[in-house]
Scaffold this active site. Structure first.
Site, PDB file in Angstrom:
ATOM      1  N   TYR A 135     -24.094 -63.410  11.494  1.00  0.00           N
ATOM      2  CA  TYR A 135     -23.101 -63.977  12.404  1.00  0.00           C
ATOM      3  C   TYR A 135     -21.699 -64.129  11.810  1.00  0.00           C
ATOM      4  CZ  TYR A 135     -26.153 -65.145  16.341  1.00  0.00           C
ATOM      5  OH  TYR A 135     -26.967 -65.086  17.447  1.00  0.00           O
ATOM      6  N   LYS A 186     -37.867 -60.950   7.361  1.00  0.00           N
ATOM      7  CA  LYS A 186     -38.265 -59.544   7.430  1.00  0.00           C
ATOM      8  C   LYS A 186     -38.214 -59.029   6.000  1.00  0.00           C
ATOM      9  CE  LYS A 186     -39.337 -55.749   9.615  1.00  0.00           C
ATOM     10  NZ  LYS A 186     -40.678 -55.505  10.205  1.00  0.00           N
ATOM     11  N   ASP A 219     -41.588 -59.778  13.191  1.00  0.00           N
ATOM     12  CA  ASP A 219     -42.262 -59.008  14.250  1.00  0.00           C
ATOM     13  C   ASP A 219     -43.681 -59.538  14.481  1.00  0.00           C
ATOM     14  OD1 ASP A 219     -42.911 -58.077  11.703  1.00  0.00           O
ATOM     15  OD2 ASP A 219     -42.913 -55.946  12.247  1.00  0.00           O
ATOM     16  N   ASP A 243     -32.024 -67.284  16.595  1.00  0.00           N
ATOM     17  CA  ASP A 243     -31.515 -67.125  17.964  1.00  0.00           C
ATOM     18  C   ASP A 243     -32.607 -66.519  18.845  1.00  0.00           C
ATOM     19  OD1 ASP A 243     -29.560 -67.017  20.044  1.00  0.00           O
ATOM     20  OD2 ASP A 243     -29.361 -64.866  19.654  1.00  0.00           O
ATOM     21  N   ASP A 247     -35.293 -68.530  21.903  1.00  0.00           N
ATOM     22  CA  ASP A 247     -35.442 -68.202  23.333  1.00  0.00           C
ATOM     23  C   ASP A 247     -36.923 -67.985  23.666  1.00  0.00           C
ATOM     24  OD1 ASP A 247     -32.642 -68.238  23.698  1.00  0.00           O
ATOM     25  OD2 ASP A 247     -32.709 -66.507  25.039  1.00  0.00           O
TER      26      ASP A 247
HETATM   27  C1  IPM Z   1     -27.061 -69.476  21.315  1.00  0.00           C
HETATM   28  C2  IPM Z   1     -26.239 -68.340  21.877  1.00  0.00           C
HETATM   29  C3  IPM Z   1     -25.099 -67.984  20.934  1.00  0.00           C
HETATM   30  C4  IPM Z   1     -25.730 -67.496  19.640  1.00  0.00           C
HETATM   31  C5  IPM Z   1     -24.097 -66.959  21.482  1.00  0.00           C
HETATM   32  C6  IPM Z   1     -23.545 -67.346  22.833  1.00  0.00           C
HETATM   33  C7  IPM Z   1     -22.951 -66.740  20.538  1.00  0.00           C
HETATM   34  O1  IPM Z   1     -27.047 -67.254  22.162  1.00  0.00           O
HETATM   35  O2  IPM Z   1     -26.502 -70.557  21.060  1.00  0.00           O
HETATM   36  O3  IPM Z   1     -28.287 -69.314  21.168  1.00  0.00           O
HETATM   37  O4  IPM Z   1     -26.047 -66.312  19.517  1.00  0.00           O
HETATM   38  O5  IPM Z   1     -25.902 -68.324  18.747  1.00  0.00           O
HETATM   39 MN    MN Z   2     -29.190 -67.653  21.959  1.00  0.00          MN
END
Ligand code: IPM
Ligand code: MN
Ligand code: NAD
Length: 355
Positions: A135, A186, A219, A243, A247
């Site tokens: 990042y 990884k 993975d 990240d 999710d």
């Molecule tokens: C998160 C988002 C951010 C990230 C983006 C919007 C820059 O996906 O906070 O999870 O990748 O960290």
């Molecule tokens: Mn995110």
């Protein structure tokens, strides 16, 4: 004691969900005399498109003086390069050195999970490194737009960065009585970075002999997270893997709309934001799930040393799910505002009735 909280609704459903978080904060502030001073900040795509400014150095400096920031989401189809999100959200994480991105994904009811036969309970607590990895923007482009184009995106892993996030994960696990910490990397391909993460994980973990420790390739781990999620407790990983894993963990535990996060550097302003984005596909419809943002209030209350109130918020959130008072993403027919009002009334009202 006065505590100053900056509210940055941002874009899309960020505006809708922060409205509900604000409702709850205001109600608690009044009923509990918390001494919170809530200040609205106009940062986001609108401001960028209007003024050509994402965030100024003076604004960063001013935000650093707050006790907490609650951010809705940043992302707008009219800003395809996402410049404002990078400057504001990543800017806060990097410039304020908020190195812990804590993302707890807690399953409230097995019926919410898309996984068949899940009996729960499930509590996946992700410690995502938040200040380096893939990042940093280090790298560059060469011969852009030609058939010889080169694009380099560096993955930066420092001893200091790796050590402090792993240490934070173990400290949390140790102090909260968690049974297992899993490192996700990884290392079979990224030998340099993986080697560093694995060595530091073993070194820091040596002081936590009571906690089970394992390291997994990302993975295989995401596959296993779907197959047997109950095996995981505290998860520590790099910025990019964190990240992605967050999710997935959010969805496994009921949906992206439910998950909160905290961006922390002890002693500094803390940034709270739901894990989800601005969801342009449902923005403006009044159906966004406000629970991720409301759970940010719960994390903020924990951070302010009022975990009693944080627990009350969590209980009210669980009550709303149990009562079917949910937005359409959880199968309900209620609006963002309905759910926000219901939870706020429960947090403030039930307590008032029982005292
Ligand atoms: C998160 C988002 C951010 C990230 C983006 C919007 C820059 O996906 O906070 O999870 O990748 O960290
Ligand atoms: Mn995110
Ligand atoms: P997203 O998280 O916005 O949406 C993914 C899917 O989940 C969509 O179908 C959306 O409708 C659904 N969803 C998300 N939150 C929900 C909620 N509260 N209630 C009900 N449904 C919900 O991810 P995306 O579509 O990839 O990103 C949209 C924009 O948001 C992009 O510009 C992205 O960069 C940005 N983003 C910002 C943040 C942040 O500011 N913290 C986080 C993630 C993405």
């Amino acid at each position: 004691m006065i505590r100053r909280v900056a509210l940055i609704p941002g874009d899309g459903i960020g505006v809708e969900v922060v409205r509900e978080a604000r409702r709850l904060l205001e109600a608690l502030n009044a009923s509990e005399s918390l001494g919170l001073e809530l200040v609205d900040w106009d940062l986001g795509a609108e401001r960028y498109l209007r003024e050509g400014i994402t965030i100024t150095d003076e604004e960063f400096a001013a935000l650093a003086e707050y006790d907490a920031v609650l951010l809705g989401a940043l992302g707008d189809p009219r800003v395809p390069g996402n410049e404002h999100a990078k400057d504001i959200l990543l800017g806060m994480r990097f410039k304020l050195d908020l190195y812990v991105n804590f993302r707890p994904c807690v399953l409230l009811s097995p019926k919410l999970s898309p996984l068949r036969d899940l009996v729960g309970p499930l509590c996946l607590e992700i410690f995502r490194e938040n200040t380096e990895g893939a990042y940093t923007g280090m790298g560059g482009s060469f011969k852009t737009g030609t058939s010889d184009e080169v694009a380099i995106e560096e993955d930066v892993n420092t001893r200091k960065g790796v050590e402090r996030i792993i240490w934070a994960a173990f400290e949390f696990a140790g102090s909260r009585g968690r049974g297992r910490v899993t490192l996700v990397d990884k290392a079979n391909v990224q030998r340099h970075a993986g080697g560093l993460w694995r060595r530091v994980f073993a070194e820091v973990g040596a002081a936590y002999a009571d906690i089970e420790q394992d390291a997994m390739y990302v993975d295989a781990m995401v596959m296993d997270l779907v197959r047997r999620p109950e095996r995981y407790e505290v998860i520590v990983t790099s910025n990019l893997f964190g990240d992605i894993v967050s999710d997935l963990a959010a969805e496994v535990t009921g949906g992206l709309g439910l998950a909160p996060s905290a961006n922390i550097h002890p002693g500094r302003v803390a940034l709270f934001e739901p894990v989800h984005g601005s969801a342009p596909d449902i923005a403006g419809k009044g159906i966004a799930n406000p629970i991720g943002a409301i759970r940010c209030v719960s994390l903020m209350l924990d951070h302010f040393g009022r975990s009693d109130l944080g627990e009350r918020v969590e209980a009210a959130v669980a009550g709303s799910v149990e009562a079917g008072k949910t937005t359409p993403d959880l199968g309900g027919e209620y609006s963002t505002e309905d759910v926000g009002q219901w939870i706020t009334a429960r947090v403030v009202g039930v307590h008032a009735a029982s005292t």
